[in-house]
Design a protein around this motif. Structure first.
Motif, short mmCIF file in Angstrom:
data_model
loop_
_atom_site.label_atom_id
_atom_site.label_comp_id
_atom_site.label_asym_id
_atom_site.label_seq_id
_atom_site.Cartn_x
_atom_site.Cartn_y
_atom_site.Cartn_z
N THR A 189 -4.24 15.10 -2.31
CA THR A 189 -2.83 14.85 -2.04
C THR A 189 -2.21 16.06 -1.32
OG1 THR A 189 -2.38 15.58 -4.30
CG2 THR A 189 -2.63 13.24 -3.97
N ASN A 190 -0.89 16.14 -1.32
CA ASN A 190 -0.25 17.14 -0.46
C ASN A 190 0.56 18.21 -1.18
OD1 ASN A 190 2.01 15.53 -1.21
ND2 ASN A 190 1.51 14.15 0.48
N ARG A 191 0.77 18.06 -2.48
CA ARG A 191 1.62 19.04 -3.19
C ARG A 191 0.94 19.50 -4.46
NH1 ARG A 191 7.06 15.98 -1.70
NH2 ARG A 191 7.28 17.03 0.29
N PRO A 241 -0.92 9.02 -9.46
CA PRO A 241 -0.96 10.39 -9.97
C PRO A 241 -0.44 11.43 -8.99
CG PRO A 241 -3.15 9.70 -9.28
CD PRO A 241 -2.26 8.50 -9.15
N CYS A 242 -0.34 11.09 -7.70
CA CYS A 242 0.06 12.07 -6.69
C CYS A 242 1.35 12.75 -7.08
CB CYS A 242 0.19 11.40 -5.33
SG CYS A 242 0.97 12.45 -4.10
N LEU A 243 2.30 11.96 -7.58
CA LEU A 243 3.59 12.54 -7.97
C LEU A 243 3.73 12.59 -9.48
CD1 LEU A 243 6.55 10.05 -7.54
CD2 LEU A 243 4.18 9.36 -7.76
N GLY A 244 2.61 12.47 -10.20
CA GLY A 244 2.70 12.53 -11.65
C GLY A 244 3.32 11.28 -12.24
N GLY A 293 3.67 21.21 -12.37
CA GLY A 293 4.00 19.95 -13.05
C GLY A 293 3.93 18.71 -12.19
N ARG A 294 3.52 18.84 -10.94
CA ARG A 294 3.54 17.69 -10.02
C ARG A 294 2.68 16.52 -10.55
NH1 ARG A 294 5.96 15.26 -5.35
NH2 ARG A 294 4.37 14.06 -4.32
N MET A 295 1.56 16.82 -11.19
CA MET A 295 0.66 15.75 -11.61
C MET A 295 0.62 15.59 -13.13
SD MET A 295 -3.21 15.17 -10.14
CE MET A 295 -2.82 14.93 -8.41
N SER A 351 9.90 12.20 1.92
CA SER A 351 9.72 13.39 2.76
C SER A 351 8.49 13.30 3.66
CB SER A 351 9.63 14.64 1.88
OG SER A 351 8.57 14.52 0.97
N HIS A 352 7.50 12.49 3.28
CA HIS A 352 6.30 12.39 4.12
C HIS A 352 6.41 11.36 5.25
CE1 HIS A 352 4.83 14.55 0.54
NE2 HIS A 352 4.36 15.31 1.50
N THR A 353 7.63 10.92 5.51
CA THR A 353 7.90 10.07 6.66
C THR A 353 7.41 10.73 7.95
OG1 THR A 353 9.77 9.06 5.53
CG2 THR A 353 9.82 8.95 7.91
N GLY A 377 0.86 -1.18 0.00
CA GLY A 377 0.00 0.00 0.00
C GLY A 377 0.88 1.22 0.00
N VAL A 378 0.28 2.39 -0.01
CA VAL A 378 1.05 3.63 0.07
C VAL A 378 1.77 3.63 1.42
CG1 VAL A 378 0.91 6.14 0.12
CG2 VAL A 378 -0.53 4.84 -1.46
N GLU A 379 3.08 3.78 1.38
CA GLU A 379 3.93 3.53 2.55
C GLU A 379 3.42 4.13 3.86
OE1 GLU A 379 7.76 5.21 1.34
OE2 GLU A 379 6.76 6.76 0.23
N HIS A 380 3.00 5.40 3.83
CA HIS A 380 2.65 6.05 5.10
C HIS A 380 1.24 5.71 5.56
CE1 HIS A 380 6.37 7.89 4.18
NE2 HIS A 380 5.89 8.62 3.20
N CYS A 381 0.47 5.03 4.72
CA CYS A 381 -0.79 4.42 5.18
C CYS A 381 -0.50 3.02 5.71
CB CYS A 381 -1.80 4.31 4.04
SG CYS A 381 -2.31 5.88 3.33
N GLY A 439 -7.12 10.11 -2.60
CA GLY A 439 -6.18 9.05 -2.24
C GLY A 439 -4.92 9.64 -1.67
N SER A 440 -3.83 8.89 -1.70
CA SER A 440 -2.48 9.29 -1.27
C SER A 440 -2.24 9.05 0.22
CB SER A 440 -2.16 10.74 -1.61
OG SER A 440 -2.64 11.61 -0.60
N CYS A 441 -0.97 9.27 0.60
CA CYS A 441 -0.59 9.13 2.00
C CYS A 441 -1.21 10.21 2.87
CB CYS A 441 0.94 9.15 2.15
SG CYS A 441 1.72 10.65 1.57
N THR A 442 -1.78 11.23 2.24
CA THR A 442 -2.44 12.28 3.00
C THR A 442 -3.90 11.92 3.29
OG1 THR A 442 -1.13 13.78 1.66
CG2 THR A 442 -2.75 14.80 3.08
S1 SF4 Z 1 3.21 12.14 -1.33
FE1 SF4 Z 1 2.28 10.99 -2.97
S2 SF4 Z 1 4.04 10.04 -3.96
FE2 SF4 Z 1 4.73 10.64 -1.93
S3 SF4 Z 1 4.36 8.84 -0.60
FE3 SF4 Z 1 2.55 10.16 -0.50
S4 SF4 Z 1 1.16 9.30 -2.02
FE4 SF4 Z 1 3.20 8.55 -2.49
#
Ligand code: SF4
Lengths: 162, 421
Positions: free
Chosen positions: B382-384, B363-366, B388-390, B124-126, B101-105, B299-302
């Motif tokens: 998402t968080n950013r 798509p979070c990081l394109g 051009g991020r997506m 960075s979202h550690t 899964g998405v690492e931080h989830c 979606g995303s880790c956020t």
């Molecule tokens: S910010 Fe986006 S690309 Fe980075 S870990 Fe979270 S979901 Fe994945």
């Protein structure tokens, strides 16, 4: 002639190297797309020995080490910025990209100016305008790290001496 | 000597009785993690160390979540590098596609990250794990390689900023995403540079764990080294069901020192949207009125956790996604995916006309799974929202929580849930 490439505040790592190019990590591949989303001409026109001048919070965003690697591999001699985001700062020291902090130099250098930097002393010269600046010195620990040639030789050295 | 929670955790892991901001320490690590982009670079650097094995195969997590299921040959090679290393090193916390899964989830859900830990991740979202009362921060691949080899990392003790969220009188649909966007809007994308963001107050106590993860996740968007929330009963209930090793709860002393203190009443915080191209461009959702959106990502880790999907489903139930909008829903982990299926949430999304994806960063990081064309506009949980991020450098991203995302998907323009319900 080493020229200055000037960018604004909060240049993020997605601008330095977009994630769409991070399915590979060879320095040459990353260099070919360096700064692409901030200035499409940069990677084509940058010359070895040129400088990047950034505003505050340079390198914010992701932890990708690909960002300083791309800048270094593009031939950039050093980055001069008002301030750096913390992961970019750490990464640059770890991979041996010289980064200098000097809000005065950033103010006093325009795009295209001819610049020279003495990395040992942190002295920055704007040869076009005939002005000089001093970068903030690195804390002693960082100086040791830089002298060792980055984190891996530094940690290895410490372990061997321990 | 009074200390903050961040200082206490770092002091203990450095074997010191006390630490002060600015001090350089070497701390013992409880976990290192890397993903399929940063991991292969870390592995290359690790191999330069000349040590044979990682310092502890139970304390290294490798999470192939960014470009998986692999989007092209080059990304398949990255995954292969990780897979082979994980096998060779007998890494315990490695998940193959279909289980990843998405690492931080994923890591908190699986009980891999716990209160009181010191964690570094080549992502960075550690900082997300601060929601458990851990010290967790993002590093680059070389720092991570050194961590994998030695089980230690150097840190400068950060100054702490305290954010007190008063009251519990939340405006309807407001979640952790709105509180953190509001805070970043107030202090700016470098407002907490090199510092710890400590979130506290009745408002935080009232938040679910999912919302707390969202808040700590975005600490890095203010430049912070870490975000942190001291554990309470909710935290303990969350971790006790998951932990497979002992952990320790730390709290800030009442007279600990902060470089800044912000106090906001949650009642004053409306639903937020961060306009392009920085998370600090946070505004009330009403400012987005009339802005047409081509794609919505939930979606995303956020905001890829169960609560996020529940909120979105509550708004989307029985409704249709606007004909000019693509809605992409990405549950953060297989467990979240399965639970969403059991609760009928996925059916609501599919009936509404959404894409439902397997867990991935996508798509979070394109990366893939929803890239924007030139001139297109997305609203994303998402968080950013960097240039051009997506996708195309001339596309735009608006950031918001799941409620605004669902409402926007229905209306086709940035909307408050009340406008569609
Ligand atoms: S910010 Fe986006 S690309 Fe980075 S870990 Fe979270 S979901 Fe994945």
């Amino acid at each position: 002639m080493a020229r200055a490439w000037k960018f604004g505040d909060d240049i993020d790592t997605d601008a330095i190297i977009p994630a769409r190019y991070m399915n590979q990590f060879s320095p040459e591949h990353l260099a070919a797309h360096c700064m692409e989303d901030a200035d499409v001409n940069f990677a084509k026109e940058v010359k070895t020995g040129d400088f990047i001048i950034g505003g505050k919070n340079f390198g914010c965003g992701s932890s990708r080490e690909h960002a300083p690697v791309a800048i270094k591999a593009a031939g950039v001699k050093a980055v001069i910025a008002e301030s750096y985001a913390r992961i970019f700062y750490r990464n640059s020291l770890n991979i041996g990209l010289p980064i200098l902090e000097s809000p005065e130099a950033v103010q006093g250098i325009e795009a295209g100016d001819e610049v020279s930097v003495d990395l040992e002393s942190g002295k920055i010269k704007n040869l076009t305008k005939n002005t000089a600046f001093e970068a903030r010195p690195f804390p002693p620990f960082m100086q040791d790290l830089i002298k060792a040639g980055g984190l891996i030789p530094y940690v290895k050295g410490r372990r061997e001496n321990a | 000597m009074a200390m903050t929670i961040t200082e206490k955790i770092l002091a203990e892991h450095a074997g010191l009785d006390r630490v002060v901001p600015g001090q350089l320490i070497t701390a013992k690590l409880d976990l290192t993690l890397a993903n399929d982009i940063t991991g292969p670079v870390s592995i290359r650097e690790f191999e330069k160390f000349g040590v044979k094995n990682v310092w502890d195969k139970n304390k290294v997590a490798l999470v192939p979540d960014h470009f998986t299921p692999n989007k092209d040959i080059a990304s398949a090679e990255l995954s292969k590098t990780m897979r082979e290393f994980a096998k060779k090193q007998e890494i315990v916390h490695y998940w193959e596609q279909g289980r990843v899964g998405v690492e931080h989830c994923l890591l908190p859900e699986q009980g891999v990250t716990l209160p009181g830990d010191v964690i570094i991740g080549a992502d960075s979202h550690t900082c997300t794990y601060g929601a458990l009362g851990a010290f967790a921060t993002g590093v680059g691949s070389t720092d991570l390689a050194a961590g994998m080899a030695t089980g230690e990392a150097w840190f400068r003790i950060p100054e702490s900023i305290k954010f007190v969220f008063k009251g519990t009188n939340f405006q309807p649909w407001v979640s952790g995403k709105d509180l953190i966007l509001y805070a970043i809007g107030k202090i700016g994308v470098d407002g907490a540079r090199y510092r710890a963001m400590e979130f506290t107050g009745e408002g935080i106590a009232a938040l679910s764990m999912d919302s707390r993860f969202t808040m700590c996740n975005m600490a890095v968007e203010a430049g912070a080294k870490n975000g942190i929330i001291a554990p309470d009963q909710k935290t303990l209930d969350y971790v006790q069901a998951r932990a497979k090793r002992p952990f320790k709860v730390y709290n800030s002393d009442p007279d600990a020192q902060y470089v800044e203190v912000y106090e906001w009443d949650v009642a004053d915080i409306p639903l937020q949207v961060a306009f392009p191209h920085l998370p600090e461009n946070a505004k009330p959702v009403s400012d987005g009125k009339g802005i047409k959106i081509d794609q919505v990502v939930i979606g995303s880790c956020t905001n890829g956790r169960l609560e996020d999907l529940q909120v979105a489903a509550r708004i989307l139930k029985g409704k249709k996604v606007h004909s000019d909008v693509r809605l992409i829903v990405i549950p953060g982990t297989p467990d979240i995916y399965k639970q969403a299926m059991k609760e009928g949430l996925l059916e609501i999304f599919i009936d509404a006309g959404a894409v439902v994806s397997t867990p991935t960063c996508g798509p979070c990081l394109g990366g893939f799974m929803g890239i924007l064309a030139k001139g297109e506009r997305a609203l994303s949980t998402t968080n950013r929202n960097f240039v051009g991020r997506m996708g195309h450098p001339e596309s735009e991203i608006y950031l918001a929580g799941p409620a605004v995302a669902a409402a926007t998907a229905i209306a086709g323009e940035i909307s408050h849930p009340e406008e569609v319900l």
